[in-house]
Design a protein around this motif. Structure first.
Motif, PDB file in Angstrom:
ATOM      1  N   ILE A  75       0.723  -1.308  -0.112  1.00  0.00           N
ATOM      2  CA  ILE A  75      -0.047  -0.009  -0.051  1.00  0.00           C
ATOM      3  C   ILE A  75       0.906   1.158   0.186  1.00  0.00           C
ATOM      4  O   ILE A  75       0.637   2.214  -0.670  1.00  0.00           O
ATOM      5  CB  ILE A  75      -0.927  -0.090   1.091  1.00  0.00           C
ATOM      6  CG1 ILE A  75      -1.952  -1.173   1.041  1.00  0.00           C
ATOM      7  CG2 ILE A  75      -1.613   1.190   1.328  1.00  0.00           C
ATOM      8  CD1 ILE A  75      -2.715  -1.414   2.269  1.00  0.00           C
ATOM      9  N   HIS A  76       1.875   1.150   0.933  1.00  0.00           N
ATOM     10  CA  HIS A  76       2.931   2.356   0.941  1.00  0.00           C
ATOM     11  C   HIS A  76       3.718   2.632  -0.342  1.00  0.00           C
ATOM     12  O   HIS A  76       3.476   3.717  -1.085  1.00  0.00           O
ATOM     13  CB  HIS A  76       3.928   2.297   1.884  1.00  0.00           C
ATOM     14  CG  HIS A  76       5.164   3.173   1.688  1.00  0.00           C
ATOM     15  ND1 HIS A  76       4.944   4.610   2.183  1.00  0.00           N
ATOM     16  CD2 HIS A  76       6.498   3.121   1.598  1.00  0.00           C
ATOM     17  CE1 HIS A  76       5.921   4.898   1.862  1.00  0.00           C
ATOM     18  NE2 HIS A  76       6.924   4.208   1.539  1.00  0.00           N
ATOM     19  N   ARG A  77       3.985   1.351  -1.253  1.00  0.00           N
ATOM     20  CA  ARG A  77       4.577   1.781  -2.531  1.00  0.00           C
ATOM     21  C   ARG A  77       3.406   2.210  -3.681  1.00  0.00           C
ATOM     22  O   ARG A  77       3.762   3.235  -4.218  1.00  0.00           O
ATOM     23  CB  ARG A  77       5.135   0.486  -3.113  1.00  0.00           C
ATOM     24  CG  ARG A  77       6.458  -0.037  -2.117  1.00  0.00           C
ATOM     25  CD  ARG A  77       7.389   0.846  -2.154  1.00  0.00           C
ATOM     26  NE  ARG A  77       7.828   1.445  -3.568  1.00  0.00           N
ATOM     27  CZ  ARG A  77       8.921   2.474  -3.473  1.00  0.00           C
ATOM     28  NH1 ARG A  77       9.391   2.681  -2.225  1.00  0.00           N
ATOM     29  NH2 ARG A  77       9.070   2.940  -4.615  1.00  0.00           N
ATOM     30  N   LEU A  78       2.136   1.808  -3.441  1.00  0.00           N
ATOM     31  CA  LEU A  78       1.237   2.453  -4.337  1.00  0.00           C
ATOM     32  C   LEU A  78       0.817   3.786  -4.073  1.00  0.00           C
ATOM     33  O   LEU A  78       0.752   4.584  -4.958  1.00  0.00           O
ATOM     34  CB  LEU A  78       0.132   1.399  -4.162  1.00  0.00           C
ATOM     35  CG  LEU A  78      -0.080   0.127  -4.984  1.00  0.00           C
ATOM     36  CD1 LEU A  78      -1.315  -0.719  -4.470  1.00  0.00           C
ATOM     37  CD2 LEU A  78       0.109   0.165  -6.351  1.00  0.00           C
ATOM     38  N   ARG A  79       0.886   4.212  -2.628  1.00  0.00           N
ATOM     39  CA  ARG A  79       0.833   5.544  -2.347  1.00  0.00           C
ATOM     40  C   ARG A  79       1.850   6.506  -2.815  1.00  0.00           C
ATOM     41  O   ARG A  79       1.617   7.529  -3.332  1.00  0.00           O
ATOM     42  CB  ARG A  79       0.714   5.525  -0.949  1.00  0.00           C
ATOM     43  CG  ARG A  79       0.112   6.850  -0.294  1.00  0.00           C
ATOM     44  CD  ARG A  79       0.068   6.816   1.243  1.00  0.00           C
ATOM     45  NE  ARG A  79       1.399   6.547   1.994  1.00  0.00           N
ATOM     46  CZ  ARG A  79       2.247   7.370   2.178  1.00  0.00           C
ATOM     47  NH1 ARG A  79       2.094   8.873   1.975  1.00  0.00           N
ATOM     48  NH2 ARG A  79       3.511   7.181   2.960  1.00  0.00           N
ATOM     49  N   MET A  80       3.052   5.927  -2.995  1.00  0.00           N
ATOM     50  CA  MET A  80       4.200   6.711  -3.344  1.00  0.00           C
ATOM     51  C   MET A  80       4.311   6.640  -5.014  1.00  0.00           C
ATOM     52  O   MET A  80       5.337   6.993  -5.617  1.00  0.00           O
ATOM     53  CB  MET A  80       5.161   6.123  -3.012  1.00  0.00           C
ATOM     54  CG  MET A  80       5.599   6.207  -1.340  1.00  0.00           C
ATOM     55  SD  MET A  80       5.557   7.602  -0.696  1.00  0.00           S
ATOM     56  CE  MET A  80       6.897   8.388  -1.456  1.00  0.00           C
ATOM     57  N   LYS A  81       3.144   6.190  -5.786  1.00  0.00           N
ATOM     58  CA  LYS A  81       3.146   6.267  -7.028  1.00  0.00           C
ATOM     59  C   LYS A  81       3.975   5.619  -7.698  1.00  0.00           C
ATOM     60  O   LYS A  81       4.316   5.598  -8.863  1.00  0.00           O
ATOM     61  CB  LYS A  81       3.423   7.566  -7.594  1.00  0.00           C
ATOM     62  CG  LYS A  81       2.597   8.789  -7.090  1.00  0.00           C
ATOM     63  CD  LYS A  81       0.896   8.736  -7.621  1.00  0.00           C
ATOM     64  CE  LYS A  81       0.244   9.946  -7.064  1.00  0.00           C
ATOM     65  NZ  LYS A  81      -0.853   9.772  -6.441  1.00  0.00           N
ATOM     66  N   SER A  82       4.313   4.097  -7.238  1.00  0.00           N
ATOM     67  CA  SER A  82       5.120   3.250  -7.968  1.00  0.00           C
ATOM     68  C   SER A  82       4.148   2.514  -8.987  1.00  0.00           C
ATOM     69  O   SER A  82       2.935   2.329  -8.736  1.00  0.00           O
ATOM     70  CB  SER A  82       5.748   2.342  -6.723  1.00  0.00           C
ATOM     71  OG  SER A  82       6.609   2.706  -6.009  1.00  0.00           O
ATOM     72  N   ALA A 137       4.985  -2.634  -6.765  1.00  0.00           N
ATOM     73  CA  ALA A 137       4.743  -2.555  -5.688  1.00  0.00           C
ATOM     74  C   ALA A 137       4.116  -4.044  -5.189  1.00  0.00           C
ATOM     75  O   ALA A 137       4.315  -4.337  -4.051  1.00  0.00           O
ATOM     76  CB  ALA A 137       3.193  -1.768  -5.709  1.00  0.00           C
TER      77      ALA A 137
END
Length: 157
Positions: free
Chosen positions: A42-49, A54
């Motif tokens: 979720i963090h990686r998706l939130r960081m626009k990866s 992700a």
């Protein structure tokens, strides 16, 4: 039973996990791994990866957390079992079938101080607690030797 119903029967995987004394370690390590991997994904998706990146990071995090978590849980439980076995050996405990009859409370009792006047045990002596504090050792460290019980167990005040 429980989560093991989703595991395959092939090669006896399900039966091996159900019969293992380390069942709690399996559950705990997988739960920590899944929770951490999900949070990282979720963090990686939130960081626009990129979503595929992700997912790969989430899976890698799950494995990276699960394996060491299981290892340390396994080692801790193994250490606790060895301490219990050492305590039982020091106290000369035997299996339940070999337990002798209980010693009646009287002046001949080996562990209690009995008042002389009425033959009853002093309440303070019945409430004694003993604590064994042995520091957990890693594999490569020198292990504890079985010692005299008087050196290991201290009366809790």
């Amino acid at each position: 039973t429980g989560l093991t119903q989703f595991l395959p029967e092939k090669f006896g995987i399900r039966k091996a996990i159900e019969d293992s004394p380390y069942g709690w370690c399996y559950r705990e390590s997988f739960l920590w791994g899944i929770a951490t991997g999900t949070a990282m994904g979720i963090h990686r998706l939130r960081m626009k990866s990129h979503p595929l990146f992700a997912i790969n990071i989430a899976f890698l995090t799950t494995v990276t957390v699960t394996l060491p978590s299981y290892y340390f849980c396994y080692r801790k439980r193994d250490h606790q079992e060895r301490v219990i076995e050492m305590m039982m050996a020091a106290n000369d405990f035997r299996p339940g079938e070999e337990i002798p009859d209980t010693v009646p409370i009287g002046k001949d009792h080996p562990f209690l101080d009995v008042k002389e006047d009425n033959g009853e045990a002093d309440e303070a002596t019945l409430q004694k607690e003993f604590v064994a504090r042995l520091k957990e050792k890693k594999e490569w460290q020198q292990q504890h030797q079985i010692q005299d019980a008087d050196k290991i167990f201290k009366e809790k005040k």
